[in-house]
Scaffold this active site. Structure first.
Site, PDB file in Angstrom:
ATOM      1  N   GLY A  91       0.831  -1.195   0.000  1.00  0.00           N
ATOM      2  CA  GLY A  91       0.000   0.000   0.000  1.00  0.00           C
ATOM      3  C   GLY A  91       0.864   1.241   0.000  1.00  0.00           C
ATOM      4  O   GLY A  91       1.987   1.228   0.489  1.00  0.00           O
ATOM      5  N   GLY A  94      -0.260   9.361   0.357  1.00  0.00           N
ATOM      6  CA  GLY A  94       0.445  10.625   0.491  1.00  0.00           C
ATOM      7  C   GLY A  94       1.205  10.765   1.792  1.00  0.00           C
ATOM      8  O   GLY A  94       1.986  11.693   1.952  1.00  0.00           O
ATOM      9  N   PHE A  95       1.000   9.831   2.732  1.00  0.00           N
ATOM     10  CA  PHE A  95       1.610   9.975   4.043  1.00  0.00           C
ATOM     11  C   PHE A  95       2.463   8.775   4.424  1.00  0.00           C
ATOM     12  O   PHE A  95       2.702   8.536   5.598  1.00  0.00           O
ATOM     13  CB  PHE A  95       0.525  10.219   5.094  1.00  0.00           C
ATOM     14  CG  PHE A  95      -0.309  11.415   4.778  1.00  0.00           C
ATOM     15  CD1 PHE A  95       0.153  12.692   5.046  1.00  0.00           C
ATOM     16  CD2 PHE A  95      -1.541  11.272   4.174  1.00  0.00           C
ATOM     17  CE1 PHE A  95      -0.607  13.807   4.739  1.00  0.00           C
ATOM     18  CE2 PHE A  95      -2.316  12.380   3.868  1.00  0.00           C
ATOM     19  CZ  PHE A  95      -1.838  13.649   4.145  1.00  0.00           C
ATOM     20  N   GLY A  96       2.899   8.013   3.432  1.00  0.00           N
ATOM     21  CA  GLY A  96       3.782   6.901   3.731  1.00  0.00           C
ATOM     22  C   GLY A  96       3.460   5.668   2.915  1.00  0.00           C
ATOM     23  O   GLY A  96       2.566   5.658   2.068  1.00  0.00           O
ATOM     24  N   VAL A  98       3.217   1.159   3.045  1.00  0.00           N
ATOM     25  CA  VAL A  98       3.022  -0.022   3.875  1.00  0.00           C
ATOM     26  C   VAL A  98       3.592  -1.220   3.135  1.00  0.00           C
ATOM     27  O   VAL A  98       3.306  -1.426   1.948  1.00  0.00           O
ATOM     28  CB  VAL A  98       1.522  -0.269   4.182  1.00  0.00           C
ATOM     29  CG1 VAL A  98       1.361  -1.492   5.078  1.00  0.00           C
ATOM     30  CG2 VAL A  98       0.897   0.958   4.839  1.00  0.00           C
ATOM     31  N   LYS A 113       4.355  -0.048   8.354  1.00  0.00           N
ATOM     32  CA  LYS A 113       3.986   1.261   7.816  1.00  0.00           C
ATOM     33  C   LYS A 113       5.097   2.268   8.083  1.00  0.00           C
ATOM     34  O   LYS A 113       5.529   2.428   9.230  1.00  0.00           O
ATOM     35  CB  LYS A 113       2.673   1.727   8.455  1.00  0.00           C
ATOM     36  CG  LYS A 113       2.130   3.052   7.947  1.00  0.00           C
ATOM     37  CD  LYS A 113       0.784   3.350   8.610  1.00  0.00           C
ATOM     38  CE  LYS A 113       0.162   4.637   8.102  1.00  0.00           C
ATOM     39  NZ  LYS A 113      -1.161   4.898   8.745  1.00  0.00           N
ATOM     40  N   ASP A 221     -11.945   8.270   9.220  1.00  0.00           N
ATOM     41  CA  ASP A 221     -11.725   7.966   7.799  1.00  0.00           C
ATOM     42  C   ASP A 221     -12.190   6.547   7.474  1.00  0.00           C
ATOM     43  O   ASP A 221     -11.473   5.776   6.835  1.00  0.00           O
ATOM     44  CB  ASP A 221     -10.244   8.143   7.451  1.00  0.00           C
ATOM     45  CG  ASP A 221     -10.013   8.292   5.938  1.00  0.00           C
ATOM     46  OD1 ASP A 221     -10.964   8.680   5.230  1.00  0.00           O
ATOM     47  OD2 ASP A 221      -8.889   8.028   5.488  1.00  0.00           O
TER      48      ASP A 221
END
Length: 346
Positions: A91, A94-96, A98, A113, A221
């Site tokens: 995966g 925009g924030f990392g 996995v 992650k 979310d």
């Protein structure tokens, strides 16, 4: 039929809920992508969460332990390398990223992650007279799924380890065997599920949402990509992932939003404020609608502009469930507890 048209009986159900007023809405910029809060929490949005001192309470002792753990960082790369194998990416956002992996000691599947420290949200909390500067995502996962070692005991995936290495935060999480996210599962099933399976998934998510809020956690979310389905030969079992946009759940209003813009609740577009539980109900309604009608069709702005169509052939009880969740006015929207008790989910 659009979601804003109702039968007389459905209008009566809405009238019966008018006594539970919370707040209202109406506007319309097109949402498009996931959005995360800045590191500096808005002071009006509970940036200093004060937990009452309850020195004789086991719940308070566990909470203190969670905050203590969430304020600590393991900086040993040797420890990470010695404990885990890291494999291919599974995966990216925009924030990392996995990556899949395994724990070397017992071959337990894990998801690893990687988050740049610039995107890591921290927060000050008080518990039993002590102040902790916590990593918010770590604290929320520990509060929801339990302390490390409690694999599979919660609908939320468990957090096993976390490290601060080379200007990034690494979270090592449970990776449920035989699972895929709901977005992929829908594609695998041809774009939608039958009402029996969709209701079964919704029921599990309602139970999980009630549990999360009871533990003081607001995911913010909930969507297809953040729900895993375990397929081990029996009925699908859901697991919730990605607490990176989460917050502590309170009764007060929130004024900054983290999550996926397409699924912000209508009240956000009306007055830039929203509440935790009504927002969770809204996102569950969006997800339920997507399971039934296909994930490509729904955005909140389309709903607000009466552009959302609904399958006329679905049973009335299923349509009512969607109406209850996707009521535009949060004051009239159903509650998690009402959903849990609804005959269609029992």
């Amino acid at each position: 039929m659009t979601l804003t048209s109702r039968t007389d009986s459905e209008n009566n159900m809405q009238a019966d809920r008018e006594m539970r007023k919370r707040r209202a809405s109406d506007d319309g910029r097109m949402p498009d992508k996931r959005m995360r809060c800045s590191n500096l929490t808005n002071p009006s949005e509970h940036s200093d969460v004060s937990v009452k001192d309850r020195n004789t309470s086991s719940a308070s002792s566990e909470e203190e332990r969670i905050f203590e753990l969430a304020s600590s960082l393991n900086t040993s790369r040797a420890d990470f390398v010695n404990k885990y194998w890291e494999l291919d990416p599974i995966g990216e956002g925009g924030f990392g990223t996995v990556r899949a992996g395994f724990r070397k000691s017992d071959h337990q599947p894990v998801a690893i992650k990687h988050i740049p420290m610039s995107a890591v949200r921290t927060e000050k909390v008080k518990c039993n007279g002590k102040v902790f500067n916590i990593i918010l995502e770590v604290a929320l996962m520990l509060k929801t799924a339990g302390l490390p070692g409690s694999i599979g005991q919660s609908t939320a995936v468990s957090l096993l380890d976390w490290y601060h290495l080379d200007q990034e935060l690494i979270l090592v999480m449970e990776r449920p065997r035989g699972s895929m996210d709901l977005f992929s599962y829908l594609k695998f099933r041809g774009g939608y599920l039958d009402e029996h399976e969709a209701k079964m998934i919704l029921r599990q998510l309602v139970d999980a949402a009630i549990d999360m809020h009871s533990k003081g956690v607001f995911h913010r979310d909930i969507k297809l990509q953040n729900v895993l389905v375990q397929l081990n030969g029996g009925e699908p079992k859901v697991r919730i992932i990605d607490f990176g946009c989460g917050s502590f759940s309170t009764e007060a209003s929130y004024t900054t939003f983290c999550g996926t813009r397409a699924y912000f609740p209508p009240e956000w577009f009306d007055d830039q404020k929203y509440s935790a539980r009504p927002t969770t109900v809204w996102q569950l309604g969006v997800l339920f609608y997507s399971l039934l009608c296909g994930h490509r069709t729904f955005t909140t702005v389309s709903f607000m502009n009466n552009h959302i169509q609904f399958n006329r052939d679905l049973p009335k009880e299923v349509k009512i469930l969607v109406y209850m969740c996707l009521t535009r006015d949060p004051e009239l929207r159903t509650t998690l507890e009402e959903l849990q008790m609804h005959p269609a989910l029992n």
